[in-house]
Design a protein around this motif. Sequence first.
Motif, mmCIF file in Angstrom:
data_model
loop_
_atom_site.group_PDB
_atom_site.id
_atom_site.type_symbol
_atom_site.label_atom_id
_atom_site.label_comp_id
_atom_site.label_asym_id
_atom_site.label_seq_id
_atom_site.Cartn_x
_atom_site.Cartn_y
_atom_site.Cartn_z
ATOM 1 N N LYS A 1 0.847 -1.188 0.000
ATOM 2 C CA LYS A 1 0.000 0.000 0.000
ATOM 3 C C LYS A 1 0.886 1.243 0.000
ATOM 4 C CE LYS A 1 -3.817 2.234 2.302
ATOM 5 N NZ LYS A 1 -4.834 2.186 3.328
ATOM 6 N N GLU A 2 0.462 2.250 -0.752
ATOM 7 C CA GLU A 2 1.175 3.525 -0.768
ATOM 8 C C GLU A 2 0.339 4.560 -0.049
ATOM 9 O OE1 GLU A 2 2.645 4.658 -4.587
ATOM 10 O OE2 GLU A 2 3.536 2.695 -4.943
ATOM 11 N N MET A 3 1.014 5.460 0.676
ATOM 12 C CA MET A 3 0.328 6.507 1.424
ATOM 13 C C MET A 3 1.275 7.685 1.611
ATOM 14 S SD MET A 3 0.300 4.874 5.287
ATOM 15 C CE MET A 3 -0.390 3.331 4.780
ATOM 16 N N VAL A 4 0.698 8.813 1.988
ATOM 17 C CA VAL A 4 1.490 9.997 2.313
ATOM 18 C C VAL A 4 1.451 10.163 3.824
ATOM 19 C CG1 VAL A 4 1.677 12.510 2.053
ATOM 20 C CG2 VAL A 4 0.991 11.095 0.109
ATOM 21 N N THR B 1 5.718 3.575 1.200
ATOM 22 C CA THR B 1 5.256 2.301 0.663
ATOM 23 C C THR B 1 5.330 1.300 1.803
ATOM 24 O OG1 THR B 1 6.089 2.832 -1.535
ATOM 25 C CG2 THR B 1 5.612 0.522 -1.085
ATOM 26 N N VAL B 2 4.199 0.667 2.092
ATOM 27 C CA VAL B 2 4.131 -0.314 3.166
ATOM 28 C C VAL B 2 3.896 -1.676 2.542
ATOM 29 C CG1 VAL B 2 3.019 -0.955 5.331
ATOM 30 C CG2 VAL B 2 3.055 1.438 4.636
ATOM 31 N N ASP C 1 3.048 -11.554 8.848
ATOM 32 C CA ASP C 1 2.627 -10.586 9.868
ATOM 33 C C ASP C 1 3.669 -9.501 10.090
ATOM 34 O OD1 ASP C 1 0.136 -11.661 10.346
ATOM 35 O OD2 ASP C 1 0.879 -13.059 11.877
ATOM 36 N N GLU C 2 4.574 -9.321 9.142
ATOM 37 C CA GLU C 2 5.644 -8.336 9.292
ATOM 38 C C GLU C 2 5.482 -7.219 8.261
ATOM 39 O OE1 GLU C 2 10.444 -8.397 9.041
ATOM 40 O OE2 GLU C 2 9.467 -10.025 10.142
ATOM 41 N N TYR C 3 5.637 -5.962 8.737
ATOM 42 C CA TYR C 3 5.496 -4.801 7.869
ATOM 43 C C TYR C 3 6.860 -4.180 7.587
ATOM 44 C CZ TYR C 3 0.520 -4.988 8.837
ATOM 45 O OH TYR C 3 -0.781 -5.396 8.921
ATOM 46 N N GLY D 1 7.436 8.330 10.679
ATOM 47 C CA GLY D 1 6.755 7.897 9.459
ATOM 48 C C GLY D 1 6.539 6.397 9.448
ATOM 49 N N LYS D 2 7.533 5.664 9.900
ATOM 50 C CA LYS D 2 7.404 4.206 9.964
ATOM 51 C C LYS D 2 6.305 3.823 10.951
ATOM 52 C CE LYS D 2 9.960 0.007 10.987
ATOM 53 N NZ LYS D 2 11.239 -0.585 11.379
#
Length: 122
Positions: A4-7, A18-19, A24-26, A36-37
């Motif tokens: 997923k992309e986000m600002v 970009t996530v 179960d790991e991000y 931000g993370k």
Amino acid sequence: MDKKEMVCIVCPLGCRLTVTKNDDEYTVTGNKCNRGKEYAIKEMTNPTRVLTTTVRIKDGLLNRIPVKTNKPVPKDKIFECMQIINSIEVQAPIKMGEIIIKDILGTGADIVASRSMIKQIG
């Protein structure tokens, strides 16, 4: 693998994140700071928002008073919160910071007045 992309909205930089989720790991890329993370992972696992709206007020100088939550509430509870908020009416005068609804929906967040409102005379 989910992606997923986000600002990021934590600071004025507005990093494009970009996530990526593997099992179960991000993994977060594009962030210029740890905030931000943390924001990106929270958005993926348990998004929250500060809710701002208005409440009807009786005998006030205006007919509505601005209110907000004093801490973020789960995003999936916002519509339920709004149903409760829309069903009440407060009595003037109200002071800024005064609690209108304590611990809405058991979230730990209070609905508080965002401004003071005097009682209308006459």
